[in-house]
Scaffold this active site. Structure first.
Site, PDB file in Angstrom:
ATOM      1  N   VAL A  22       0.423   3.094  -6.585  1.00  0.00           N
ATOM      2  CA  VAL A  22       0.778   1.843  -6.225  1.00  0.00           C
ATOM      3  C   VAL A  22      -0.030   0.759  -7.124  1.00  0.00           C
ATOM      4  CG1 VAL A  22      -0.487   1.179  -4.118  1.00  0.00           C
ATOM      5  CG2 VAL A  22       1.730   0.327  -4.574  1.00  0.00           C
ATOM      6  N   TYR A  23      -1.106   1.271  -7.370  1.00  0.00           N
ATOM      7  CA  TYR A  23      -2.221   0.296  -8.179  1.00  0.00           C
ATOM      8  C   TYR A  23      -1.569  -0.226  -9.561  1.00  0.00           C
ATOM      9  CZ  TYR A  23      -5.771   1.938  -4.943  1.00  0.00           C
ATOM     10  OH  TYR A  23      -6.562   2.183  -3.827  1.00  0.00           O
ATOM     11  N   SER A  24      -1.139  -1.371  -9.457  1.00  0.00           N
ATOM     12  CA  SER A  24      -0.462  -1.860 -10.996  1.00  0.00           C
ATOM     13  C   SER A  24       0.783  -1.034 -11.512  1.00  0.00           C
ATOM     14  CB  SER A  24      -1.438  -1.906 -12.121  1.00  0.00           C
ATOM     15  OG  SER A  24      -2.255  -2.965 -11.790  1.00  0.00           O
TER      16      SER A  24
END
Length: 344
Positions: free
Chosen positions: A61-63
């Protein structure tokens, strides 16, 4: 740099880990954290490797997957120098099948993570949150198959409650499946809730803590002082409401004590806060993040020395808050404390 086993497992990691939520810069939320590109990421990871850091942490989900892609490109050709940790469960889109850890989604997101990271295995794969809609047996059976296939070495969880961790461990034991070895948790001098239930659970069940946001969601960087506005450039301007809440009076008292101890030791406020965490029970590794080389080098200066007993006592005292029921009797009343003494 010291090296520790994660819980009761055979996985060994550095006491400080490097978090890559600042890689990528995609979207309003993670864009406020940072926009580190491959060239910058490679330099930061060079610094980590030179300091002895082995554990690198990311999440799909990071970036929107870009963090994994940047990390994979930055370690290309030296993947075996590091322990790779990633996570999945949170939504990656608005599609109804693109959230959670059902069998079909787990199989897909692990393959996606392997592709983005440019590797054939993930050393530690964690469930980023508890999925109440998927039976725990389905989750564990799928993870077991991924371990058997060699795509995952170890599994963990993140942001689970105590009963959720124990349910998973109990079902894994019953069916002789791999147990979760790690719990990625929020823990800091301005957020000690981990100690009330999750810490004794980790000690009893052999689950190591991998700490995220050890500087209190950016509040213990040394840049915030009582009576002053949040400094320009701080991600708190855009992300404060999404992070763990902190009482202002507690924050300022903790910062005052950190500042005093920093002056006594010649260390920085973040280094004091991180060093305190590294001495806590069950902590296997503490994740530090950085947008610049200077920030990273400062954080890495938290190891190789120790606070003295009186400094630890002062930090323990100023950061203590009243535990909720059913925990407070064991901290306040002698009879309960004799039954089950608090770990810290």
């Amino acid at each position: 740099m010291e090296y520790r086993r994660v819980g009761d497992s055979g996985l060994v990691v550095s006491e400080l880990a490097f978090g890559t939520a600042t890689f990528g810069g995609v979207g309003e939320f993670f864009g406020a954290w940072g926009a580190t590109d491959v060239t910058e990421a490679r330099r930061l990871i060079d610094i980590c490797r030179d300091a002895g850091v082995t554990l690198l942490d990311t999440a799909d989900v990071y970036s929107q997957g870009r963090s994994e892609e940047v990390l994979g490109a930055a370690i290309r050709g030296r993947r075996d120098d590091f322990v790779l940790s990633t996570k999945a469960a949170l939504p990656m889109s608005d599609r109804p099948d693109d959230v959670g850890v059902s069998r079909s989604r787990l199989l897909r997101v692990v393959d996606d993570a392997l592709r983005r990271l440019g590797t054939d295995h993930i050393d530690l794969f964690s469930l980023h949150g508890f999925d109440a809609s998927t039976p725990v047996d389905e989750v564990l059976a799928t993870l077991d198959s991924l371990v058997a296939a060699g795509k995952i070495r170890y599994t963990g969880v993140s942001n689970f409650s105590g009963w959720q961790v124990m349910q998973s461990l109990a079902h894994a034991d019953r069916d002789r499946r791999p147990r979760h070895i790690a719990h990625q948790v929020y823990y800091s001098l301005v957020g000690r809730d981990y100690e009330w239930e999750l810490m004794p659970l980790g000690a009893a069940e052999g689950v190591g803590a991998i700490v995220w946001s050890p500087l209190g969601w950016g509040r213990l960087t040394g840049k915030i002082t009582a009576g002053q506005p949040i400094p320009p450039g701080s991600r708190l301007h855009t992300t404060a409401d999404a992070g763990p809440p902190v009482d202002d009076d507690l924050l300022h008292e903790v910062i005052d004590t950190l500042t005093d101890i920093a002056a006594e030791t010649g260390r920085t406020v973040p280094q004091i806060a991180l060093n305190w965490l590294l001495r806590r029970p069950t902590v296997s590794s503490v994740i530090v993040g950085a947008r610049t080389e200077a920030q990273l080098l400062d954080n890495l200066g938290a190891v190789g020395w120790e606070l003295d007993a009186e400094q630890i006592r002062r930090l323990d005292h100023v950061s203590a808050v009243e535990a909720p029921y059913p925990y407070f009797p064991y901290r306040r009343q002698e009879g309960f404390a004799r039954l089950s003494p608090p770990m810290v």
